[in-house]
Design a protein around this motif. Structure first.
Motif, short mmCIF file in Angstrom:
data_model
loop_
_atom_site.label_atom_id
_atom_site.label_comp_id
_atom_site.label_asym_id
_atom_site.label_seq_id
_atom_site.Cartn_x
_atom_site.Cartn_y
_atom_site.Cartn_z
N SER A 150 0.81 -1.23 0.00
CA SER A 150 0.00 0.00 0.00
C SER A 150 0.84 1.27 0.00
CB SER A 150 -0.91 0.02 1.23
OG SER A 150 -0.13 0.16 2.41
N GLY A 151 2.14 1.13 0.27
CA GLY A 151 3.00 2.30 0.39
C GLY A 151 3.12 2.81 1.81
N ARG A 152 2.56 2.06 2.75
CA ARG A 152 2.55 2.46 4.16
C ARG A 152 3.95 2.75 4.71
NH1 ARG A 152 1.72 -2.70 7.12
NH2 ARG A 152 3.91 -2.81 6.50
N ASP A 153 4.87 1.80 4.53
CA ASP A 153 6.22 1.98 5.10
C ASP A 153 6.99 3.06 4.34
OD1 ASP A 153 5.58 0.01 6.91
OD2 ASP A 153 6.80 -1.55 5.95
N SER A 154 6.81 3.13 3.03
CA SER A 154 7.46 4.19 2.27
C SER A 154 6.99 5.57 2.74
CB SER A 154 7.19 4.03 0.77
OG SER A 154 8.00 3.02 0.21
N ALA A 155 5.71 5.69 3.05
CA ALA A 155 5.18 6.97 3.56
C ALA A 155 5.87 7.36 4.85
CB ALA A 155 3.67 6.86 3.76
N THR A 156 6.07 6.39 5.74
CA THR A 156 6.76 6.66 7.00
C THR A 156 8.20 7.09 6.75
OG1 THR A 156 5.39 5.07 8.21
CG2 THR A 156 7.51 5.64 9.20
N MET A 157 8.88 6.40 5.84
CA MET A 157 10.27 6.75 5.54
C MET A 157 10.38 8.14 4.92
SD MET A 157 12.02 3.13 4.40
CE MET A 157 10.72 2.38 3.42
N LEU A 158 9.46 8.46 4.02
CA LEU A 158 9.45 9.79 3.42
C LEU A 158 9.21 10.87 4.47
CD1 LEU A 158 7.44 8.95 0.20
CD2 LEU A 158 9.78 9.83 0.24
N SER A 189 0.99 4.25 -5.40
CA SER A 189 1.14 5.55 -6.07
C SER A 189 0.07 6.53 -5.61
CB SER A 189 1.04 5.37 -7.60
OG SER A 189 2.12 4.64 -8.09
N ARG A 190 -1.15 6.04 -5.48
CA ARG A 190 -2.24 6.91 -5.01
C ARG A 190 -2.00 7.33 -3.56
NH1 ARG A 190 -5.22 3.81 -8.73
NH2 ARG A 190 -5.68 2.10 -7.30
N HIS A 191 -1.56 6.41 -2.74
CA HIS A 191 -1.31 6.71 -1.32
C HIS A 191 -0.18 7.72 -1.15
CE1 HIS A 191 0.06 5.10 2.87
NE2 HIS A 191 -0.60 6.22 2.98
N LEU A 192 0.89 7.55 -1.92
CA LEU A 192 2.08 8.37 -1.76
C LEU A 192 2.04 9.67 -2.56
CD1 LEU A 192 4.76 5.54 -1.95
CD2 LEU A 192 3.99 6.73 0.12
N GLY A 193 1.18 9.71 -3.58
CA GLY A 193 1.14 10.88 -4.44
C GLY A 193 2.37 11.00 -5.32
N ARG A 194 2.97 9.87 -5.64
CA ARG A 194 4.16 9.84 -6.51
C ARG A 194 4.19 8.50 -7.22
NH1 ARG A 194 9.72 9.50 -3.49
NH2 ARG A 194 9.17 11.58 -2.75
N ALA A 195 4.94 8.43 -8.29
CA ALA A 195 5.02 7.20 -9.07
C ALA A 195 5.73 6.10 -8.30
CB ALA A 195 5.75 7.45 -10.39
N VAL A 196 5.16 4.90 -8.35
CA VAL A 196 5.76 3.72 -7.75
C VAL A 196 6.04 2.73 -8.88
CG1 VAL A 196 5.35 1.74 -6.23
CG2 VAL A 196 4.65 4.05 -5.52
#
Length: 197
Positions: free
Chosen positions: A50-58, A78-85
């Protein structure tokens, strides 16, 4: 391609449901992992879901490259982070000495056993000197599938030690605990943290 087709088919069907579930299940080991890194470190996440951990790291100021083997999960992230995955099966990783750290939480457990050594070697090569690598696996004694049809390599600690020790690391730690997952069943989890040379 080392990723199992039936497993990818599950994530294609259940991408939205799985993404919603995973947003509420933060890895308790992520903060410890991040505490080992320098500010602004470049981190590759394999199997970002889902991008959960990437969001925390960002949010912590790291330079994160989020990827997933499933196009549908990459779209959710991509939708969760607002950036291309990027869609990147772990077996296609070709970077050389590019990342300060690689985070592969509950991701490499889907790699068929006969392909796992190659994937770990690719990760080792993608790390900068002293780069940190974390991966978690559901422990067991042989390959199998869960009730959703997802493939798991179910390694033992001994199997993981044998795989990792064929590569150059300055340190290697493997621990285990009991936890759960999307299937709602208690399971043994194996956690591997390795530091490259």
């Amino acid at each position: 391609m080392p990723e199992d087709r039936e497993t990818l088919a599950f994530y294609a069907r259940a991408a939205e449901t799985y993404s919603q579930w995973s947003k509420d299940h933060q890895s308790p080991r992520l903060e410890t992992f991040l505490s080992k890194l320098s500010p602004g470190a470049r981190v590759l996440e394999l199997g970002c879901g889902s991008g959960r951990d990437s969001a925390t790291m960002l949010a912590h100021g790291f330079d994160v490259v989020a990827t997933d083997a499933s196009p549908e999960m990459a779209a959710q992230a991509s939708r969760h982070l607002g950036r291309a995955v990027s869609v990147l099966p772990a077996g296609e990783l070709s970077a050389l000495a590019e990342f300060d750290a690689i985070w592969a939480n509950a991701c490499l457990l889907h790699i068929p056993r006969q392909e796992l050594a190659d994937v770990i070697a690719r990760i080792n090569a993608a790390l900068k000197p002293q780069g940190c690598f974390y991966a978690s696996y559901k422990g067991g004694e042989g390959e199998g599938r869960d009730r959703f049809g997802r493939y798991y390599n179910y390694p033992s600690i001994a199997v993981l030690e044998a795989l990792y020790q064929t590569l150059p690391w300055t340190s290697l730690e493997i621990s285990q605990d009991i936890g759960g997952g999307y299937d709602g069943e208690k399971t043994t989890w194996l956690h591997v943290t390795a530091v490259g040379c």
